[in-house]
Design an enzyme around this catalytic site. Structure first.
Site, PDB file in Angstrom:
ATOM      1  N   LYS A 118      23.798  44.844  41.627  1.00 43.39           N
ATOM      2  CA  LYS A 118      23.565  43.411  41.798  1.00 43.39           C
ATOM      3  C   LYS A 118      22.335  43.210  42.691  1.00 43.39           C
ATOM      4  O   LYS A 118      22.187  43.891  43.715  1.00 43.39           O
ATOM      5  CB  LYS A 118      24.800  42.780  42.423  1.00 43.39           C
ATOM      6  CG  LYS A 118      24.804  41.272  42.555  1.00 43.39           C
ATOM      7  CD  LYS A 118      26.159  40.822  43.110  1.00 43.39           C
ATOM      8  CE  LYS A 118      26.272  39.326  43.273  1.00 43.39           C
ATOM      9  NZ  LYS A 118      27.618  38.928  43.782  1.00 43.39           N
TER      10      LYS A 118
ATOM     11  N   SER B 228      29.894  35.708  41.078  1.00 43.46           N
ATOM     12  CA  SER B 228      28.443  35.699  40.999  1.00 43.46           C
ATOM     13  C   SER B 228      27.866  37.015  40.495  1.00 43.46           C
ATOM     14  O   SER B 228      26.688  37.083  40.127  1.00 43.46           O
ATOM     15  CB  SER B 228      27.865  35.400  42.400  1.00 43.46           C
ATOM     16  OG  SER B 228      28.229  36.402  43.322  1.00 43.46           O
TER      17      SER B 228
ATOM     18  N   SER C  56      33.708  37.023  43.615  1.00 47.62           N
ATOM     19  CA  SER C  56      32.594  37.425  42.758  1.00 47.62           C
ATOM     20  C   SER C  56      32.722  38.833  42.192  1.00 47.62           C
ATOM     21  O   SER C  56      32.023  39.169  41.236  1.00 47.62           O
ATOM     22  CB  SER C  56      31.279  37.317  43.536  1.00 47.62           C
ATOM     23  OG  SER C  56      31.021  35.974  43.878  1.00 47.62           O
TER      24      SER C  56
END
Length: 596
Positions: A59, A134, A158
């Site tokens: 990420k 996310s 997330s």
């Protein structure tokens, strides 16, 4: 598949899939192939590389050397990170090849995967639906098979919501046991680095690689008494009501609870209300101020800067968080403590709790129409977890209509191994059994916390602490983990001691007179072993025992005089065989019976 072959296959799959919104930056294939060649050479030379042959994604709020850490905001970082974050460095050291940085809800503020100037990340199966966020790009890259493992982060869900919507596994560890150095903060006290994979075993291995002591201010080791396994008959709390779920999703959740019960788990209904009330504090109260502390100065200064590309929804949330009064923040921290106390009391006699990971799988259009309301609903069953210092494992649990459906097993801080064990039961009702053998074979059954610094030792038991015997509870109550059957080297003899109830005593006599005695291996936390030793009655003792494969472990023995005064039962080979024979009228073999 070699690391080189896996890298080539991954780049081919990325090109064929044509989902550019997954990535913020892909590394040049020449660079990753060079790393893969080094991995293959190291593996061929015998180096222990638990992730050799696997490819990974990270990420883009986590530093990857050579790539800008944008957190999905182009103006936030324009120069490459100088070094890897510790979690990325650990992935590489374990043999994984990192392909690139993935897209996310900007500044990790969102659960939808659409709040990014790099594009909305679409669902792996149904492109009109959201991916969940996310950690959107990481989850979809795993779901599509582009990578084997991916790193995300989790503050409000997330690392779990996208796992549920993509039908994969997401592990959210206890806060602080995975370092967050090199991670752009969202809410510092609640942030965690998480792992995605398509199966629990791969996620377990990867989490064991990235976890362990770090240098960040929030780092903490596992508590010495942290359990290493779920009990044989666990008690799992389930909500008495699951608000926000459609009838199909309610039915899917009920089916997951039934599978747990059928696997031998005691399911107990609890009131979910205090958990949900705490969840609402994250955005509806003063706690959101921590979002502004993390990135608010940048957001406030660049909301009107087109080149910075601050997402309008994220910018509004973060800037508004900067107006929260200190008294409001302090008041809601007190309220959180009160709700946590009530919630923990409601599950005090439970080993874990099962919840639906999220409430629905919205379309891109639905999120665009109600960006805040839909996002809030997706966090119904995740927002409270980090606030209450809980760990969680999100796993796929079938389907609900056309939707993927997922559940999360939530446990107390430090009980990560318990959550992992119970998550396995949700996806596979029969608990996994460790392969028989000695320490080397059993080590593969050790849960990831033991590979991340939780000190544990292997303990050989040969009598009343065997599974199904009267004192097994003394191990399971201390969180010990059963590793499987084993045998000693042919150096020992066993006697029935003159105790009440009868128990065996093991002593080493050497190769000339010894036989191989059967027993079991358990994994016991070092602190718990000391507690166990302090309570051990005479004439029992603990010492080193040599197993049939030549390894030494801690094992039960007894004082020599007690063994000498007992009845030799070595010929039976193990204590359960003796007990079965003693229960039936038959002659005992002599002490010189055939060696086992």
């Amino acid at each position: 598949m070699s690391a080189v072959d896996r890298v080539r296959a991954a780049y081919a799959a990325i090109a064929a899939t044509d989902r550019p919104e997954i990535w913020i930056a892909l590394r040049p294939m020449a660079d990753t192939l060079a790393e893969a060649e080094a991995v293959d050479a190291a593996a061929a030379a015998g180096e222990e590389l638990p992730l050799a042959g696997l490819v990974a994604a990270v990420k883009n709020n986590v530093d990857v050397a050579g790539l800008p850490t944008t957190a999905a905001c182009p103006g936030f970082a324009t120069t490459p990170a100088a070094v890897d974050a510790p979690v990325v460095a650990r992935l590489r050291a374990a043999g994984a090849v990192v392909l690139g940085a993935t897209n996310l809800d900007q500044f990790a503020t969102g659960l939808v995967g659409t709040r990014s100037p790099y594009g909305a990340v679409r669902d792996a199966r149904r492109p009109a639906h959201v991916s969940g966020g996310s950690s959107a790009g990481s989850a979809v890259a795993v779901a599509l098979g582009l990578v084997d493992v991916a790193l995300g982060t989790d503050t409000a869900g997330s690392g779990r919501v996208p796992a549920a919507l993509q039908g994969i596994v997401g592990i959210k560890p206890t806060i602080g046991v995975v370092p967050v150095d090199g991670v752009v903060p969202a809410c510092r006290r609640y942030d965690c680095v998480t792992v995605f994979a398509r199966d629990i075993d791969t996620a377990d291995v990867a989490m064991g690689v990235i976890a362990g002591p770090g240098d960040d201010a929030g780092a903490r080791p596992f508590a010495p008494g942290a359990p290493l396994a779920a009990p044989d008959v666990p008690v799992v709390a389930v909500p008495s009501d699951v608000p926000g779920l459609s009838p199909a999703w309610r039915e899917a959740f009920h089916a997951a609870a039934v599978r747990l019960a059928e696997s031998g788990v005691t399911v107990r209904e609890v009131d979910i209300a205090p958990f949900l009330a705490a969840a609402r504090l994250l955005y509806d109260g003063g706690l959101v101020a921590e979002r502004h502390e993390a990135v608010g100065d940048f957001v406030d200064a660049h909301r009107d800067d087109a080149d910075a590309a601050v997402d309008s929804t994220v910018g509004a949330i973060v800037s508004a968080a900067g107006t929260v009064a200190a008294t409001t923040l302090l008041r809601d921290r007190v309220r959180l403590m009160e709700l946590t106390s009530v919630a923990m009391a409601s599950i005090a006699e439970c080993d874990a709790m099962l919840v639906p990971t999220t409430t629905e799988h919205p379309t891109l259009a639905e999120v665009a129409a109600e960006p805040v309301a839909v996002n809030a609903r997706l966090g119904t069953y995740t927002n409270f977890c980090n606030l209450m210092d809980l760990c969680a494992v999100a796993v796929p649990s079938g389907t609900a209509g056309d939707d993927q459906f997922g559940v999360s097993v939530i446990a107390r801080a430090g009980a990560d191994a318990v959550a992992l064990d119970l998550a396995r039961r949700v996806v596979a009702p029969t608990p996994p059994v460790a392969a028989p053998g000695a320490a080397a074979a059993a080590a593969s059954a050790a849960p990831w916390p033991t590979r991340a610094g939780l000190s544990a030792v292997e303990l050989l038991v040969v009598g009343a602490h065997l599974r199904g015997q009267p004192l097994t509870w003394q191990l399971t109550d201390r969180g010990a983990r059963w590793l499987g059957p084993t045998r000693t080297a042919p150096l020992y003899r066993m006697a029935r001691l003159d105790t009440s109830p009868p128990k065996p005593g093991l002593t080493r006599v050497g190769a000339a007179d010894g036989v191989s005695i059967g027993g079991e291996l358990w994994l016991v936390g070092t602190a718990m072993l000391g507690d166990f030793l302090a309570a051990l009655p005479e004439p029992m003792s603990l010492g080193r025992v040599t197993l049939a494969d030549g390894t030494d472990v801690v094992g039960f023995g007894c004082a020599f005089d007690a063994w000498r005064d007992g009845v030799d039962v070595s010929g039976y080979g193990d204590w359960p065989s003796y007990l079965r024979a003693a229960a039936a009228p038959s002659a005992e073999p002599s002490s010189d019976a055939a060696r086992v």
